[in-house]
Scaffold this active site. Structure first.
Site, PDB file in Angstrom:
ATOM      1  N   ASP A   1     -10.644   2.391   4.881  1.00  0.00           N
ATOM      2  CA  ASP A   1     -11.252   1.084   4.600  1.00  0.00           C
ATOM      3  C   ASP A   1     -12.775   1.156   4.494  1.00  0.00           C
ATOM      4  O   ASP A   1     -13.409   0.162   4.135  1.00  0.00           O
ATOM      5  CB  ASP A   1     -10.876   0.078   5.701  1.00  0.00           C
ATOM      6  CG  ASP A   1      -9.457  -0.475   5.516  1.00  0.00           C
ATOM      7  OD1 ASP A   1      -9.007  -0.555   4.353  1.00  0.00           O
ATOM      8  OD2 ASP A   1      -8.817  -0.824   6.527  1.00  0.00           O
TER       9      ASP A   1
ATOM     10  N   LYS B   1       0.841  -1.208   0.000  1.00  0.00           N
ATOM     11  CA  LYS B   1       0.000   0.000   0.000  1.00  0.00           C
ATOM     12  C   LYS B   1       0.876   1.257   0.000  1.00  0.00           C
ATOM     13  O   LYS B   1       0.584   2.240  -0.703  1.00  0.00           O
ATOM     14  CB  LYS B   1      -0.936  -0.010   1.220  1.00  0.00           C
ATOM     15  CG  LYS B   1      -2.036  -1.064   1.108  1.00  0.00           C
ATOM     16  CD  LYS B   1      -2.771  -1.304   2.427  1.00  0.00           C
ATOM     17  CE  LYS B   1      -3.706  -2.507   2.293  1.00  0.00           C
ATOM     18  NZ  LYS B   1      -4.354  -2.868   3.569  1.00  0.00           N
TER      19      LYS B   1
ATOM     20  N   GLN C   1      -3.964  -1.895   9.866  1.00  0.00           N
ATOM     21  CA  GLN C   1      -3.885  -3.150   9.127  1.00  0.00           C
ATOM     22  C   GLN C   1      -4.481  -4.284   9.965  1.00  0.00           C
ATOM     23  O   GLN C   1      -4.109  -4.487  11.108  1.00  0.00           O
ATOM     24  CB  GLN C   1      -2.420  -3.467   8.758  1.00  0.00           C
ATOM     25  CG  GLN C   1      -2.254  -4.719   7.908  1.00  0.00           C
ATOM     26  CD  GLN C   1      -2.957  -4.622   6.543  1.00  0.00           C
ATOM     27  OE1 GLN C   1      -2.887  -3.602   5.862  1.00  0.00           O
ATOM     28  NE2 GLN C   1      -3.641  -5.693   6.157  1.00  0.00           N
TER      29      GLN C   1
END
Ligand SMILES: NC(=O)c1ccc[n+]([C@@H]2O[C@H](COP(=O)([O-])OP(=O)(O)OC[C@H]3O[C@@H](n4cnc5c(N)ncnc54)[C@H](OP(=O)(O)O)[C@@H]3O)[C@@H](O)[C@H]2O)c1
Length: 290
Positions: free
Chosen positions: A115, A48, A92
């Site tokens: 997210d 990412k 994460q």
């Protein structure tokens, strides 16, 4: 239905928007928090950050030790919430077992939720209000739209009601929009005859994390099959969808490189949209396609 061309289309859409942000003197930032040194999670974060660098985004990173306390995780979230260089951030997943991921997620500023998983954004999704949309479901909608799979009025069966894929995807694809507007059935361990439902699907989405559970006999000939659920055994990827389904399906995602690339693209779409909102530039509606 490989995901890479879909991701490329999303990134092409983002390029001029990133240029407009740069012209306005804004460099978007995607913050990441990693707890511990799990190789798979560390690899995802590296990937990412590399993509952020390629697109010209800043990527402030906080790496906490595996034994970090919940308060340290929350403090890291709060520091990125408060950082003006951060437009969007993520913790994460998964975090080490002694930590509460959901509690940390609830502390993320909902407008910086890369997210799209914060409870407020799940609520926005349920109400079809604009906001960051969960990345894998948004990627699946974009995948179907890209390959011109008719969704409106069709029967979508989703195997799994998890909060990452099944639950939000059911909300997204039942919204009243041209690339959604489907009849959606969600099956799970409480539905003993899930296979009967699956066989009636025009579009069957596997999101259970049970290797090989969707077999050719679960697929109506010509139906569209999207494999999202995977489990890892060491470095081996074990998808929910048995490869033999390709012989029965009309359209199907490949074993590798289907939903994954579109998920990453949607993460960056959420980050760019968060930067646009903060910069007062154009907004888009929840789940709108590139
Ligand atoms: N490809 C990607 O980019 C990507 C991204 C994120 C996640 N994933 C994968 O997607 C999968 C789903 O993740 P998630 O977080 O949404 O869900 P999750 O929390 O892992 O839940 C799995 C769901 O599948 C259902 N299920 C499990 N076994 C079943 C069975 N034998 N029959 C029917 N239903 C069954 C469960 O039912 P109950 O609710 O009854 O327990 C649950 O609703 C995972 O494998 C994850 O690794 C992939």
């Amino acid at each position: 239905m490989p995901g890479a061309p879909v991701a490329d289309a999303v990134f092409s859409d983002l390029a001029p928007r990133l240029a407009a942000l740069r012209s306005a003197g804004r460099r978007p930032g995607l913050g990441t928090i990693l707890v511990g040194d799990d190789p798979a999670s560390a690899g995802y974060v590296r990937m990412k950050m590399a993509k952020a660098a390629e697109l010209g985004l800043a990527s402030p990173h906080v790496h906490l030790p595996a034994g970090a306390a919940q308060a340290e995780l929350v403090a890291a979230v709060e520091s990125l919430n408060a950082d003006p260089a951060v437009d969007a951030l993520l913790v994460q997943h998964p975090v080490p077992g002694h930590l509460d991921y959901e509690a940390a997620l609830a502390r993320v500023d909902p407008d910086k939720d890369a997210d799209g998983a914060h409870p407020l954004n799940m609520g926005r999704l349920a109400l079809a209000l604009p906001g960051p949309v969960p990345c894998t479901p948004a990627g699946i909608e974009a995948l179907l739209a890209h390959y011109q799979v008719p969704v409106a009025g069709r029967h979508v069966v989703i195997v799994g009601r998890g909060f990452t894929i099944g639950r939000p995807l059911s909300l997204l694809l039942s919204q009243k929009r041209p690339t959604a507007n489907a009849a959606v059935t969600v099956v799970h361990t409480g539905v003993a005859d899930w296979a009967d439902h699956a066989r009636r699907a025009d579009i069957l989405v596997a999101a259970a994390g049970v290797p090989g559970m969707v077999r050719p006999e679960h697929v109506r000939p010509g139906a569209v099959v999207v494999g999202a659920g995977v489990r890892y055994e060491g470095r081996r990827l074990l998808p929910d969808v048995d490869e033999a389904c390709a012989a029965v399906a009309g359209w199907i995602t490949p074993r590798v490189g289907g939903v994954g690339p579109t998920t990453i693209a949607m993460l960056f779409r959420n980050a760019v949209e968060a930067a646009e909102r903060r910069a007062g530039l154009a907004d888009r509606k929840a789940g709108e396609d590139p």
